[in-house]
Design a protein around this motif. Structure first.
Motif, mmCIF file in Angstrom:
data_model
loop_
_atom_site.group_PDB
_atom_site.id
_atom_site.type_symbol
_atom_site.label_atom_id
_atom_site.label_comp_id
_atom_site.label_asym_id
_atom_site.label_seq_id
_atom_site.Cartn_x
_atom_site.Cartn_y
_atom_site.Cartn_z
ATOM 1 N N ARG A 18 0.829 -1.210 0.000
ATOM 2 C CA ARG A 18 0.000 0.000 0.000
ATOM 3 C C ARG A 18 0.859 1.255 0.000
ATOM 4 N NH1 ARG A 18 -3.557 -0.831 5.029
ATOM 5 N NH2 ARG A 18 -2.812 -2.959 5.057
ATOM 6 N N LEU A 37 -3.689 2.758 -1.065
ATOM 7 C CA LEU A 37 -3.898 2.347 -2.448
ATOM 8 C C LEU A 37 -3.003 1.175 -2.796
ATOM 9 C CD1 LEU A 37 -4.012 5.789 -4.296
ATOM 10 C CD2 LEU A 37 -5.944 4.319 -3.776
ATOM 11 N N SER A 39 -2.406 -1.648 -6.424
ATOM 12 C CA SER A 39 -2.618 -1.646 -7.859
ATOM 13 C C SER A 39 -3.968 -2.247 -8.201
ATOM 14 C CB SER A 39 -1.512 -2.430 -8.559
ATOM 15 O OG SER A 39 -0.280 -1.806 -8.342
ATOM 16 N N ALA A 40 -4.656 -1.656 -9.144
ATOM 17 C CA ALA A 40 -5.986 -2.102 -9.533
ATOM 18 C C ALA A 40 -5.954 -3.553 -9.977
ATOM 19 C CB ALA A 40 -6.533 -1.225 -10.655
ATOM 20 N N GLY A 41 -6.830 -4.354 -9.379
ATOM 21 C CA GLY A 41 -6.972 -5.747 -9.777
ATOM 22 C C GLY A 41 -5.922 -6.675 -9.232
ATOM 23 N N VAL A 64 -12.214 5.458 -11.362
ATOM 24 C CA VAL A 64 -11.464 4.207 -11.377
ATOM 25 C C VAL A 64 -11.065 3.795 -12.781
ATOM 26 C CG1 VAL A 64 -13.543 2.762 -11.485
ATOM 27 C CG2 VAL A 64 -11.445 1.832 -10.498
ATOM 28 N N SER A 67 -7.743 5.263 -13.410
ATOM 29 C CA SER A 67 -6.727 5.097 -12.381
ATOM 30 C C SER A 67 -6.204 3.671 -12.335
ATOM 31 C CB SER A 67 -7.315 5.460 -11.008
ATOM 32 O OG SER A 67 -6.401 5.150 -9.985
ATOM 33 N N ASN A 70 -6.380 0.862 -6.728
ATOM 34 C CA ASN A 70 -7.588 0.570 -5.974
ATOM 35 C C ASN A 70 -7.380 0.921 -4.511
ATOM 36 O OD1 ASN A 70 -9.324 -0.379 -7.929
ATOM 37 N ND2 ASN A 70 -8.877 -2.539 -7.577
ATOM 38 N N ASP A 115 -12.094 7.295 -2.477
ATOM 39 C CA ASP A 115 -12.172 5.954 -3.023
ATOM 40 C C ASP A 115 -12.058 6.074 -4.540
ATOM 41 O OD1 ASP A 115 -14.653 6.858 -3.892
ATOM 42 O OD2 ASP A 115 -15.790 5.698 -2.431
ATOM 43 N N GLU A 116 -12.378 4.999 -5.279
ATOM 44 C CA GLU A 116 -12.201 5.047 -6.722
ATOM 45 C C GLU A 116 -13.138 6.046 -7.398
ATOM 46 O OE1 GLU A 116 -12.426 2.251 -5.005
ATOM 47 O OE2 GLU A 116 -10.482 1.278 -5.297
#
Length: 379
Positions: A18, A37, A39-41, A64, A67, A70, A115-116
Motif C-alpha cells: 500500500r 492504495l 494496484s488495480a486488480g 477508477v 486510475s 484501488n 475511493d475510486e
C-alpha cells in the motif's frame, strides 16, 4: 560535520502492499496502518506494474476507469517487540488519504479521504476495547488532501482538501469543520481565508493551529499563505507568509516551539525543493535552512532526541538519502541509507525511540506499492 551513528534495518513486512495510507503511533506502543492504495486488480501477492505517467497525472479521487490504483480497507498493527504485523478488523469501506487521529478517549477517528469514485465524507471510530469500527457523523463536505488536527479541547479540526466527486471536476476547499467526540457530530467552522489542499496544519505549543501553503484551485498555484486558527476565538488570522510558495511539504513542531518546513514543491507538478524554512511563532519570523538533498512525498519525524528525521523522495534518478535536522545547531546530517528507497510511505515514532517506515512507492520508472517495512535505529 557532526557524525551520528544510526542505521536502517529490515523488520516484518505488512500483509498488504500500500501507499497513500495513514498511520498512527498509539499510546500502547503499537502502530496502526489504515487503508491506502494498491494496484488495480492485484492482491498482495501479485507484482504491481505502473507507468510513471499514470502516477503523476492520475491522482487519488479520479474515476477508477482512469486510475491504475484501488483503495483498500485493510487495517494492520505493528508491535516492535516481536517485529511483526497483525491484521485488525477492516474498515467498513475502502479508502485512501484519510485523516487519522487518536482521540482523548483512545479511540481512533478516521476522517474522509477518497475511493475510486472520488472524495468521501465518511468518518469512522475504532474502539480498541471492542476491536470494532463504527460509523460516526459524516462530514458536511467530502474531501481528500485535507488535514485533521486534534485540538486541546479534544475536538478535531479539519481544514481544506478537494471535493472531487462525479459529475463535478473537483473543487479545492476553503471550508473548515470541527468534530465533537462527545456528540459524534461535525459542525461547520469559520472558513479559511483561502482555498487549499496538500497544505499542512500544525498544532503549536500554545494550542493554536498553523496552516501553511498548499495548492489553490482558484489561483491554480502553490501558496505562500500562513494562517493561524485560534480555538478560543474560533477565528483565523494571517501571520507572516512563507518566504516561498510550498505544497506537498512537511511542517514539524520542534521541541522548542518552532516549526520546521522542508521539502515539497513551489508549483503544481514542480521539482522537489531543497530550501526549507523555520518559523518562530512568538516572533512571527522565518529563517532559511537547506536540506542536503531535495525531498517530496517524504516524511519528517521528531525523534526523542529532538532531532527530525527526513526520509524519501519521488524524483526518479535523484539521490536523496535520509537526513537529520539538529534544532540546536540548525545542521543537517546524513542519516545513512534506507533498506528500500520509498516515497508516499508513513513514518511512525516508537516508544523505543526508533522510527518505523512502512509501505510506499519505489522511485523507479515503474513505481510499485510495497509491503516492506524497516526501522531507523540510533546506535
Amino acid at each position: 560535520m557532526t557524525v551520528i551513528r544510526s542505521r536502517f534495518t529490515p523488520t516484518g513486512s505488512m500483509h498488504h502492499r500500500r501507499f497513500l495510507h495513514s498511520a498512527i503511533s498509539l499510546s500502547d506502543g503499537r502502530v496502526f496502518v489504515v487503508g491506502g492504495l494498491n494496484s488495480a486488480g492485484l492482491n498482495a501477492s501479485q507484482p504491481a506494474d505502473m507507468h510513471t505517467s499514470s502516477f503523476q497525472h492520475r491522482l487519488p479521487g479520479m474515476d477508477v476507469a482512469a486510475s491504475p490504483f484501488n483503495a483498500v480497507s485493510v487495517v494492520e498493527s505493528y508491535r516492535e517487540e516481536i517485529g511483526q504485523w497483525a491484521l485488525e478488523p477492516p474498515l467498513p469501506e475502502a479508502l485512501s488519504g484519510a485523516g487519522l487521529v487518536q482521540l482523548n478517549s483512545q479511540k481512533l477517528l478516521v476522517v474522509a479521504g477518497s475511493d475510486e469514485r472520488g472524495s468521501i465524507a465518511s468518518a469512522y471510530l475504532y474502539d480498541p476495547d471492542t476491536l470494532g469500527w463504527t460509523a460516526t457523523g459524516g462530514l458536511h463536505t467530502p474531501r481528500f488532501g485535507h488535514t485533521s488536527t486534534l485540538l486541546g479541547s479534544g475536538k478535531v479540526l479539519v481544514v481544506g482538501g478537494n471535493n472531487l466527486r462525479p459529475p463535478n471536476n473537483g473543487q479545492v476547499l476553503d471550508g473548515v469543520e470541527i468534530y465533537n467526540p462527545s456528540t459524534g457530530v461535525w459542525s461547520k467552522e469559520t472558513w479559511l481565508p483561502h482555498d487549499c489542499m496538500n497544505h499542512t496544519a500544525t498544532r503549536l505549543s500554545d494550542g493554536r493551529v498553523l496552516v501553511l501553503g498548499g495548492y489553490s484551485g482558484r489561483q491554480n498555484q502553490a501558496l505562500s499563505n500562513a494562517t493561524v486558527y485560534d480555538p478560543d476565538t474560533r477565528k483565523w488570522a494571517p501571520v507572516r507568509p512563507l518566504p516561498e510558495p510550498r505544497m506537498m511539504h512537511t511542517a514539524t513542531l520542534l521541541d522548542d516551539g518552532r516549526v520546521l518546513v522542508c521539502g515539497g514543491t513551489n508549483e503544481p507538478f514542480g521539482l522537489s525543493q531543497q530550501l526549507g524554512f523555520i518559523y518562530n511563532p512568538p516572533q512571527n519570523t522565518w529563517c532559511q535552512t537547506e536540506t542536503l538533498a531535495a525531498h517530496i512525498y517524504h516524511s519528517a519525524t521528531v525523534l526523542k532526541t529532538g532531532e527530525v528525521l527526513v526520509c524519501g523522495n519521488a524524483s526518479l534518478g535523484f539521490d536523496a538519502p535520509p537526513e537529520l535536522f539538529h534544532p540546536d545547531t540548525a545542521e543537517w546530517i546524513p542519516a545513512g541509507r534506507m533498506e528500500t528507497e520509498r516515497f508516499y510511505h508513513t513514518a511512525s515514532g516508537l516508544p523505543s525511540g526508533n522510527v518505523l517506515l512502512a509501505g510506499g512507492l519505489a522511485p523507479t520508472s515503474h513505481p510499485q506499492p510495497m509491503e516492506q517495512a524497516e526501522l531507523y535505529v540510533r546506535d
